[in-house]
Design a protein around this motif. Structure first.
Motif, PDB file in Angstrom:
ATOM      1  N   VAL A 142     -29.666 -21.618  15.671  1.00 59.55           N
ATOM      2  CA  VAL A 142     -30.684 -22.693  16.022  1.00 59.55           C
ATOM      3  C   VAL A 142     -29.881 -24.116  15.682  1.00 59.55           C
ATOM      4  CG1 VAL A 142     -32.784 -21.562  16.332  1.00 59.55           C
ATOM      5  CG2 VAL A 142     -32.259 -22.628  14.149  1.00 59.55           C
ATOM      6  N   THR A 143     -30.135 -25.126  16.454  1.00 57.76           N
ATOM      7  CA  THR A 143     -29.890 -26.471  15.974  1.00 57.76           C
ATOM      8  C   THR A 143     -30.979 -27.278  15.536  1.00 57.76           C
ATOM      9  OG1 THR A 143     -27.689 -26.226  17.086  1.00 57.76           O
ATOM     10  CG2 THR A 143     -28.482 -28.475  16.531  1.00 57.76           C
ATOM     11  N   CYS A 144     -30.761 -27.893  14.477  1.00 62.92           N
ATOM     12  CA  CYS A 144     -32.206 -28.748  13.810  1.00 62.92           C
ATOM     13  C   CYS A 144     -32.166 -29.761  13.548  1.00 62.92           C
ATOM     14  CB  CYS A 144     -32.896 -27.737  12.887  1.00 62.92           C
ATOM     15  SG  CYS A 144     -32.536 -26.072  12.543  1.00 62.92           S
ATOM     16  N   ARG A 145     -33.051 -30.631  13.523  1.00 64.35           N
ATOM     17  CA  ARG A 145     -32.980 -32.196  12.662  1.00 64.35           C
ATOM     18  C   ARG A 145     -33.715 -31.985  11.549  1.00 64.35           C
ATOM     19  NH1 ARG A 145     -30.811 -35.667  15.493  1.00 64.35           N
ATOM     20  NH2 ARG A 145     -32.240 -35.706  17.459  1.00 64.35           N
ATOM     21  N   TRP A 146     -32.980 -32.004  10.387  1.00 66.02           N
ATOM     22  CA  TRP A 146     -33.686 -31.861   9.132  1.00 66.02           C
ATOM     23  C   TRP A 146     -33.110 -33.199   8.089  1.00 66.02           C
ATOM     24  CZ3 TRP A 146     -31.917 -29.765   3.950  1.00 66.02           C
ATOM     25  CH2 TRP A 146     -32.995 -29.389   3.178  1.00 66.02           C
ATOM     26  N   ARG A 147     -34.184 -33.812   7.612  1.00 70.01           N
ATOM     27  CA  ARG A 147     -33.804 -35.069   6.835  1.00 70.01           C
ATOM     28  C   ARG A 147     -32.854 -35.873   7.767  1.00 70.01           C
ATOM     29  NH1 ARG A 147     -33.829 -31.923   1.057  1.00 70.01           N
ATOM     30  NH2 ARG A 147     -35.950 -31.465   0.949  1.00 70.01           N
ATOM     31  N   GLU A 148     -33.119 -36.354   8.618  1.00 66.79           N
ATOM     32  CA  GLU A 148     -32.245 -37.316   9.582  1.00 66.79           C
ATOM     33  C   GLU A 148     -31.032 -36.617   9.660  1.00 66.79           C
ATOM     34  OE1 GLU A 148     -32.791 -41.365   8.243  1.00 66.79           O
ATOM     35  OE2 GLU A 148     -35.040 -40.940   8.540  1.00 66.79           O
TER      36      GLU A 148
END
Ligand SMILES: Cc1cc2nc3c(=O)[nH]c(=O)nc-3n(C[C@H](O)[C@H](O)[C@H](O)COP(=O)(O)OP(=O)(O)OC[C@H]3O[C@@H](n4cnc5c(N)ncnc54)[C@H](O)[C@@H]3O)c2cc1C
Length: 440
Positions: A142-148
């Motif tokens: 999966v591709t995620c957004r984490w801490r910008e």
């Protein structure tokens, strides 16, 4: 995930979203020696609904949690159903339940998280999954957004526990054979809130369910507890703020001790009310819980089924020694349908039948004893639908016949639907299975 796993030959899984069944499966895989990472968009302490829901007592043990003594549990109250005209209350048989308990949703989820963490599941909160990554023939992560930052997590298996609108499922290519979109028409949009109970008075029975409340297609409830009145307002598809306000106002007139102060909840969510996805596994992918529409079609309850599915997935992976191909995961899909989803096919038909009726038809069915408390509380026994059919045919209401005929056609189809479920992950047989199941 780093390369350590390859050195160790360790299998890896990502739990996409902190759904209940995903946490159960992830915990068990971690105990089996897998490296498991949870990616959840919410912050840990805010997860879980701010209210209590009903769940069978045995689900606690199935979820790997201790079961408190009966005196420390609160059991589900006896239900009473009202049709639109509120003329004939139908009291569900059996009195107060001795098997179904109320569970605080926040506490339940926090305990599942603690259990998973203790078993070695690594946790990323505030990590929003954007989409699935995949190659020609396999989900790879999966591709995620984490801490910008945007990061891609790779794993042998993505356990999709991100709920009904899962971005993982929705981003899969059509060729993987998994339904991506859940139509809003196949959902109930529900608002929940607890208002103060100003006097401590309780209705008898205390748990009252209203169909077509204020003429709105859907279901509402008011549960009068000593210190609060628990209100649910639900509409098929979409719920408007003015419908919530009108329902609350009407409940305040029925239960005058219900105050103005909102104590808990006060927000809405969608629940899938439809058949489970016919296919919810692929190479490197397995959906669990709401992401695969694993809810009871009459009540919308999904906790017990989600936990069952999580255990089933872990059992299948244990048995196959971690085979994450579609062939290896198919027994999970097949056995969930066979042991869980099939039990609700009759309820599914009843739900569709009821959703197609007008308020005055529901009044008619209830006033004439065609629909009784037994059908409405979803006994799940095949004869109940047949009973309705026979009684409705006898009454010969020609305007109701199309709905009754659809119900009959659905019933007649059930043996074929059950027979079409393939034993193996065979593309041709799966297509046939999807085609038949789609007609439910
Ligand atoms: C008002 C109401 C009353 C209910 N009452 C009952 C009841 O009495 N009994 C019962 O059994 N069931 C009940 N349900 C249904 C029950 O809540 C669900 O069936 C159950 O939660 C199973 O869903 P799940 O665990 O699969 O996923 P969910 O509970 O939907 O959890 C999904 C998780 O994924 C996360 N997520 C979503 N998108 C992303 C993303 N992009 N990135 C990262 N994480 C993401 C979410 O934050 C969430 O934590 C009720 C539901 C509602 C709304």
């Amino acid at each position: 995930m780093n390369d350590e796993r390859q050195v160790l030959g360790m299998k890896t899984a990502i739990i996409a979203g902190a759904g209940h069944g995903g946490l159960v499966a992830g915990r068990r895989l971690a105990q089996l020696g897998w490296r498991v990472i949870l990616a959840e968009k919410g912050e840990r302490e805010t997860l879980g609904y701010d209210w209590e829901d009903t769940v069978p007592k045995f689900t606690l043990a199935e979820a790997g949690l201790p079961t408190p003594a009966d005196e420390d549990l609160s059991f589900m109250e006896q239900m009473c159903y009202f049709s639109a005209n509120k003329k004939k209350p139908l009291v569900a048989p059996g009195g107060k339940s001795d098997t179904i308990i109320y569970a605080d949703r926040r506490t339940l989820l926090q305990k599942l998280l603690e259990n998973a963490e203790e078993s070695g599941v690594e946790m990323l909160f505030g990590c929003e999954i954007l989409w699935a990554t995949y190659d020609l023939n396999r989900v790879t992560g999966v591709t995620c957004r984490w801490r910008e930052e945007t990061l891609t997590l790779k794993a042998d298996l993505v356990i999709d526990a991100a709920g009904m609108d899962s971005p993982v499922r929705r981003s899969l290519p059509a060729r993987f054979g998994i339904e991506r979109e859940i139509s809003r028409l196949d959902t109930i949009h529900v608002w929940r809130g607890y208002y103060e109970n100003r006097t401590g008075e309780r209705a008898v029975p205390p748990y009252n369910v209203y169909f077509f409340h204020n003429g709105k297609p859907g279901m509402d409830w008011a549960i009068t507890n000593e210190d609060n009145v628990d209100i649910l307002v639900g509409a098929f598809g979409h719920l408007l703020q003015c419908e919530i306000d009108a329902a609350v106002e009407d409940f305040r007139a029925i239960y005058p001790y219900m105050g103005e102060t909102l104590l808990r909840g006060g927000y809405a969510d969608h629940i899938p009310l439809r058949r489970t996805l016919p296919v919810f596994v692929f190479n490197g992918y397995a959906a669990v819980g709401n992401s695969a529409c694993m809810t009871e079609p009459l009540s919308g309850s999904g906790l017990m089924l989600s936990v069952r599915a999580g255990n089933l997935l872990a059992d299948v992976l244990k048995e196959s020694d971690g085979d994450t191909t579609a062939w290896g995961l198919w027994p999970y899909n097949r056995d969930y349908i066979r042991t869980c989803a099939e039990r609700y096919y009759d309820d599914l038909l009843i739900k569709k039948f009821l959703a197609g009726l007008k308020a005055e038809d529901i009044d008619f069915f209830i006033d004439k004893n065609i629909l009784t408390a037994k059908e409405l509380c979803g006994s799940g026994e095949p004869y109940t639908v047949r009973g309705i059919l026979e009684k409705a045919n006898l009454l010969r209401r020609p305007d109701l016949l199309p709905g009754v005929a659809r119900l009959g056609a659905g019933l007649a189809l059930l043996p074929r639907v059950k027979a079409a479920l393939p034993e193996e992950y065979d593309r041709e047989k799966l297509n046939r299975w999807r085609e038949v199941a789609d007609r439910l």
